[in-house]
Design a protein around this motif. Structure first.
Motif, PDB file in Angstrom:
ATOM      1  N   LEU A 250       1.729   5.358  18.402  1.00 39.90           N
ATOM      2  CA  LEU A 250       0.848   6.519  18.263  1.00 39.90           C
ATOM      3  C   LEU A 250      -0.379   6.220  17.410  1.00 39.90           C
ATOM      4  CD1 LEU A 250       3.685   9.154  17.711  1.00 39.90           C
ATOM      5  CD2 LEU A 250       2.561   8.550  19.847  1.00 39.90           C
TER       6      LEU A 250
ATOM      7  N   ALA B 178       4.306   9.755   9.236  1.00 36.00           N
ATOM      8  CA  ALA B 178       5.274   9.968  10.318  1.00 36.00           C
ATOM      9  C   ALA B 178       6.033  11.268  10.088  1.00 36.00           C
ATOM     10  CB  ALA B 178       6.243   8.792  10.374  1.00 36.00           C
TER      11      ALA B 178
ATOM     12  N   THR C 171       9.410  10.731  15.236  1.00 35.35           N
ATOM     13  CA  THR C 171       8.686   9.457  15.162  1.00 35.35           C
ATOM     14  C   THR C 171       9.418   8.507  14.228  1.00 35.35           C
ATOM     15  OG1 THR C 171       7.319  10.058  13.264  1.00 35.35           O
ATOM     16  CG2 THR C 171       6.461  10.658  15.434  1.00 35.35           C
TER      17      THR C 171
ATOM     18  N   ILE D 139       3.111   3.935  13.606  1.00 33.10           N
ATOM     19  CA  ILE D 139       3.998   5.065  13.890  1.00 33.10           C
ATOM     20  C   ILE D 139       4.247   5.075  15.394  1.00 33.10           C
ATOM     21  CG2 ILE D 139       4.266   7.573  13.813  1.00 33.10           C
ATOM     22  CD1 ILE D 139       2.377   7.586  11.392  1.00 33.10           C
TER      23      ILE D 139
ATOM     24  N   SER E 125       6.593   6.891  18.709  1.00 33.26           N
ATOM     25  CA  SER E 125       7.344   8.075  19.144  1.00 33.26           C
ATOM     26  C   SER E 125       8.792   7.671  19.386  1.00 33.26           C
ATOM     27  CB  SER E 125       6.730   8.595  20.443  1.00 33.26           C
ATOM     28  OG  SER E 125       7.588   9.559  20.996  1.00 33.26           O
ATOM     29  N   SER E 126       9.749   8.452  18.843  1.00 30.09           N
ATOM     30  CA  SER E 126      11.153   8.125  19.105  1.00 30.09           C
ATOM     31  C   SER E 126      11.688   8.959  20.266  1.00 30.09           C
ATOM     32  CB  SER E 126      12.005   8.349  17.851  1.00 30.09           C
ATOM     33  OG  SER E 126      11.976   9.703  17.485  1.00 30.09           O
TER      34      SER E 126
ATOM     35  N   LEU F 208       2.694  15.336  21.499  1.00 30.13           N
ATOM     36  CA  LEU F 208       2.222  14.809  20.228  1.00 30.13           C
ATOM     37  C   LEU F 208       1.535  15.932  19.452  1.00 30.13           C
ATOM     38  CD1 LEU F 208       1.698  12.300  18.504  1.00 30.13           C
ATOM     39  CD2 LEU F 208      -0.397  11.963  19.793  1.00 30.13           C
TER      40      LEU F 208
ATOM     41  N   SER G 113       3.798  14.257  14.566  1.00 27.72           N
ATOM     42  CA  SER G 113       5.187  14.423  15.014  1.00 27.72           C
ATOM     43  C   SER G 113       5.202  14.592  16.524  1.00 27.72           C
ATOM     44  CB  SER G 113       5.873  15.591  14.309  1.00 27.72           C
ATOM     45  OG  SER G 113       5.041  16.696  14.236  1.00 27.72           O
ATOM     46  N   VAL G 114       6.374  14.358  17.093  1.00 25.66           N
ATOM     47  CA  VAL G 114       6.537  14.509  18.541  1.00 25.66           C
ATOM     48  C   VAL G 114       7.567  15.608  18.754  1.00 25.66           C
ATOM     49  CG1 VAL G 114       7.230  13.400  20.691  1.00 25.66           C
ATOM     50  CG2 VAL G 114       5.949  12.111  18.979  1.00 25.66           C
TER      51      VAL G 114
END
Length: 194
Positions: free
Chosen positions: A13, A21, A25, A32, A34-35, A40, A53-54
């Motif tokens: 990201l 983060a 994330t 950073i 994205s998990s 986004l 953050s996602v």
């Protein structure tokens, strides 16, 4: 709030110098990532840097997380690993399949050096496995069947009949009585040979 952009799990990201983060994330090597797949969000909080953050949209796909038990179907095997498609996370069916890999060393907890993939799984077997690391955009989820409860739960014999587990490493065809090797999930008491 600025318009949201979509991102996929494992997507880079920004650098940790540009933002902090937030949820959804993780940081690695100063960046950073994205998990999970989702939208986004960048929020400016009291701190110097915005928080990235996602957020999953509620309709979006449930994703396999580390530690989740997944049900998958074996697609192909070779001497080093089995390739699988993840079909369920827990008891929830996935809208689209994810690819996973069960490496030879992650099949069993003991005698890892003696494990042979073709004696553990065959294509089209249904396997319970645990997610041990998240895949990124290019690669697969890494899965493990090392615990007793994990392994093959449904397998068909060469005669096309669903086999029954007879030990932790064998299943038998009820029609032909042929035995085949598998890494069997914990055998239910009613199936044990007496």
């Amino acid at each position: 709030r600025q318009p949201l952009s979509l991102c996929v799990a494992g997507e880079r990201l920004c650098s940790t110098e540009e933002a902090t983060a937030g949820s959804g994330t993780y940081t690695r090597h100063g960046f950073i990532f994205s998990s999970l797949a989702g939208c986004l969000e960048r929020r400016n909080e009291e701190s110097e840097l915005p928080v990235v953050s996602v957020v999953r949209d509620s309709e979006s796909q449930l994703l396999p997380n580390v530690g989740a038990v997944v049900t998958c179907k074996v697609c192909s095997i070779n001497s080093r690993f089995a390739k699988v498609h993840i079909l369920y996370v827990g008891s929830t069916p996935l809208k689209s399949t994810f690819r996973g890999t069960i490496r030879r060393e992650d099949i069993r907890a003991t005698e890892k050096d003696k494990v042979e993939v073709y004696k553990s799984f065959r294509p089209s077997d249904i396997v319970l496995a645990k997610v041990i690391s998240l895949g990124d955009v290019q690669s697969n989820y890494l899965l493990s069947t090392a615990e007793n409860e994990l392994g093959v739960v449904v397998a068909r014999s060469e005669a096309g009949v669903q086999m029954v587990p007879i030990s932790w490493c064998e299943m038998q065809c009820p029609r032909t009585h042929t035995k085949e090797f598998r890494k069997v999930a914990r055998v239910q008491p009613q199936f044990l040979q007496t």
